[in-house]
Design a protein around this motif. Structure first.
Motif, PDB file in Angstrom:
ATOM      1  N   GLY A   1       0.824  -1.196   0.000  1.00 42.25           N
ATOM      2  CA  GLY A   1       0.000   0.000   0.000  1.00 42.25           C
ATOM      3  C   GLY A   1       0.861   1.249   0.000  1.00 42.25           C
ATOM      4  O   GLY A   1       1.978   1.258  -0.517  1.00 42.25           O
ATOM      5  N   LYS A   2       0.345   2.269   0.629  1.00 42.85           N
ATOM      6  CA  LYS A   2       1.047   3.554   0.639  1.00 42.85           C
ATOM      7  C   LYS A   2       2.307   3.500   1.501  1.00 42.85           C
ATOM      8  O   LYS A   2       2.456   2.651   2.370  1.00 42.85           O
ATOM      9  CB  LYS A   2       0.113   4.651   1.147  1.00 42.85           C
ATOM     10  N   ILE A   3       3.192   4.415   1.213  1.00 44.46           N
ATOM     11  CA  ILE A   3       4.394   4.624   2.024  1.00 44.46           C
ATOM     12  C   ILE A   3       4.257   6.023   2.609  1.00 44.46           C
ATOM     13  O   ILE A   3       4.064   6.985   1.872  1.00 44.46           O
ATOM     14  CB  ILE A   3       5.676   4.505   1.175  1.00 44.46           C
ATOM     15  N   LYS A   4       4.309   6.108   3.921  1.00 45.04           N
ATOM     16  CA  LYS A   4       4.061   7.374   4.601  1.00 45.04           C
ATOM     17  C   LYS A   4       5.292   7.764   5.415  1.00 45.04           C
ATOM     18  O   LYS A   4       5.883   6.930   6.096  1.00 45.04           O
ATOM     19  CB  LYS A   4       2.849   7.190   5.525  1.00 45.04           C
ATOM     20  N   LEU A   5       5.662   9.028   5.342  1.00 43.94           N
ATOM     21  CA  LEU A   5       6.786   9.518   6.145  1.00 43.94           C
ATOM     22  C   LEU A   5       6.368   9.618   7.605  1.00 43.94           C
ATOM     23  O   LEU A   5       5.254  10.042   7.923  1.00 43.94           O
ATOM     24  CB  LEU A   5       7.250  10.888   5.645  1.00 43.94           C
ATOM     25  N   GLN A   6       7.267   9.219   8.501  1.00 44.31           N
ATOM     26  CA  GLN A   6       6.998   9.281   9.932  1.00 44.31           C
ATOM     27  C   GLN A   6       7.212  10.699  10.448  1.00 44.31           C
ATOM     28  O   GLN A   6       8.032  11.451   9.910  1.00 44.31           O
ATOM     29  CB  GLN A   6       7.919   8.319  10.686  1.00 44.31           C
TER      30      GLN A   6
ATOM     31  N   ILE B   1      13.009   7.284  13.714  1.00 38.87           N
ATOM     32  CA  ILE B   1      14.221   6.802  14.372  1.00 38.87           C
ATOM     33  C   ILE B   1      15.256   6.635  13.257  1.00 38.87           C
ATOM     34  O   ILE B   1      14.986   5.951  12.263  1.00 38.87           O
ATOM     35  CB  ILE B   1      13.967   5.467  15.093  1.00 38.87           C
ATOM     36  N   PRO B   2      16.417   7.259  13.394  1.00 39.82           N
ATOM     37  CA  PRO B   2      17.422   7.185  12.324  1.00 39.82           C
ATOM     38  C   PRO B   2      17.757   5.741  11.937  1.00 39.82           C
ATOM     39  O   PRO B   2      17.998   4.895  12.794  1.00 39.82           O
ATOM     40  CB  PRO B   2      18.639   7.880  12.940  1.00 39.82           C
ATOM     41  N   GLY B   3      17.707   5.469  10.630  1.00 45.28           N
ATOM     42  CA  GLY B   3      18.087   4.163  10.108  1.00 45.28           C
ATOM     43  C   GLY B   3      17.001   3.108  10.173  1.00 45.28           C
ATOM     44  O   GLY B   3      17.233   1.966   9.791  1.00 45.28           O
ATOM     45  N   GLU B   4      15.779   3.459  10.654  1.00 48.68           N
ATOM     46  CA  GLU B   4      14.715   2.456  10.791  1.00 48.68           C
ATOM     47  C   GLU B   4      13.437   2.876  10.074  1.00 48.68           C
ATOM     48  O   GLU B   4      13.171   4.060   9.881  1.00 48.68           O
ATOM     49  CB  GLU B   4      14.398   2.208  12.273  1.00 48.68           C
ATOM     50  N   GLY B   5      12.654   1.872   9.713  1.00 51.71           N
ATOM     51  CA  GLY B   5      11.338   2.068   9.124  1.00 51.71           C
ATOM     52  C   GLY B   5      10.387   1.025   9.674  1.00 51.71           C
ATOM     53  O   GLY B   5      10.808   0.096  10.370  1.00 51.71           O
ATOM     54  N   ASN B   6       9.113   1.165   9.384  1.00 47.03           N
ATOM     55  CA  ASN B   6       8.102   0.235   9.894  1.00 47.03           C
ATOM     56  C   ASN B   6       7.395  -0.488   8.752  1.00 47.03           C
ATOM     57  O   ASN B   6       7.114   0.106   7.714  1.00 47.03           O
ATOM     58  CB  ASN B   6       7.041   0.969  10.709  1.00 47.03           C
ATOM     59  N   LEU B   7       7.108  -1.757   8.988  1.00 44.10           N
ATOM     60  CA  LEU B   7       6.237  -2.534   8.117  1.00 44.10           C
ATOM     61  C   LEU B   7       4.937  -2.718   8.900  1.00 44.10           C
ATOM     62  O   LEU B   7       4.933  -3.348   9.962  1.00 44.10           O
ATOM     63  CB  LEU B   7       6.866  -3.882   7.766  1.00 44.10           C
ATOM     64  N   ILE B   8       3.856  -2.130   8.404  1.00 47.62           N
ATOM     65  CA  ILE B   8       2.565  -2.152   9.095  1.00 47.62           C
ATOM     66  C   ILE B   8       1.573  -2.865   8.190  1.00 47.62           C
ATOM     67  O   ILE B   8       1.449  -2.520   7.006  1.00 47.62           O
ATOM     68  CB  ILE B   8       2.078  -0.726   9.390  1.00 47.62           C
ATOM     69  N   GLY B   9       0.882  -3.860   8.731  1.00 49.95           N
ATOM     70  CA  GLY B   9      -0.024  -4.595   7.866  1.00 49.95           C
ATOM     71  C   GLY B   9      -1.134  -5.314   8.568  1.00 49.95           C
ATOM     72  O   GLY B   9      -1.268  -5.271   9.796  1.00 49.95           O
ATOM     73  N   VAL B  10      -1.915  -5.994   7.746  1.00 49.46           N
ATOM     74  CA  VAL B  10      -3.014  -6.818   8.217  1.00 49.46           C
ATOM     75  C   VAL B  10      -3.011  -8.101   7.390  1.00 49.46           C
ATOM     76  O   VAL B  10      -2.698  -8.087   6.199  1.00 49.46           O
ATOM     77  CB  VAL B  10      -4.371  -6.077   8.119  1.00 49.46           C
TER      78      VAL B  10
ATOM     79  N   ILE C   1       1.113  -2.879   4.140  1.00 50.03           N
ATOM     80  CA  ILE C   1       0.996  -4.101   3.347  1.00 50.03           C
ATOM     81  C   ILE C   1      -0.289  -4.835   3.721  1.00 50.03           C
ATOM     82  O   ILE C   1      -0.678  -4.888   4.890  1.00 50.03           O
ATOM     83  CB  ILE C   1       2.243  -5.007   3.545  1.00 50.03           C
ATOM     84  N   ASN C   2      -0.952  -5.384   2.716  1.00 44.03           N
ATOM     85  CA  ASN C   2      -2.160  -6.176   2.896  1.00 44.03           C
ATOM     86  C   ASN C   2      -1.833  -7.594   2.459  1.00 44.03           C
ATOM     87  O   ASN C   2      -1.583  -7.843   1.279  1.00 44.03           O
ATOM     88  CB  ASN C   2      -3.299  -5.586   2.060  1.00 44.03           C
TER      89      ASN C   2
END
Length: 138
Positions: A40-45, A49-58, A125-126
């Motif tokens: 799905g979409k990619i959204k800026l936080q 946190i420097p060097g990290e990102g999130n994978l958010i899903g269902v 992500i779905n």
């Protein structure tokens, strides 16, 4: 006159039964395919946190809106998280490219390769898991 009403009623019941049985067969076919996913979409936080990102899903059942509770999401390197009872999860990861494995009893496993996580972003992500015959009584 009464005969006309009964004929229309029996025709309505017959047609309704046909549509219902076709719908059940279609629903079963939709859950018997291959497990898949949609990014799905990619959204800026706001406060990354420097060097990290999130994978958010269902995690859902393929072809249905039904959510799969307690699915296991494993990241290469041994890190894992379990989806909640509503099929939702959030995995914080260092930026990079990963292979992710999603598994749950009664469903076909899904392996996602070359998933890129970027710094300071939430990646949505779905996941759609196909059912298997495992765990069903015969």
């Amino acid at each position: 006159m009464r005969t006309g009403v009964l004929e229309r009623l029996s025709l309505f019941v017959g047609v309704s039964f046909i549509f219902l049985s076709l719908n059940i067969k279609y629903s079963e076919a939709q859950t018997k395919g291959k497990s898949t996913f949609e990014l799905g979409k990619i959204k800026l936080q706001k406060d990354p946190i420097p060097g990290e990102g999130n994978l958010i899903g269902v995690v859902r059942v393929l072809g249905r809106k039904t959510k799969v509770p307690l699915a296991l999401i494993e990241m290469e390197g041994g890190r894992s998280i379990q989806a909640d009872t509503k099929g939702k999860f959030k995995l914080t990861m260092e930026q990079g490219v990963y292979t992710i494995n999603i598994a749950c009893s009664g469903y076909e496993d899904l392996v996602i390769e070359d998933l890129e996580i970027k710094e300071g972003t939430d990646h949505y992500i779905n996941i759609k898991l196909a059912t298997t015959n495992k765990g069903k009584f015969k």
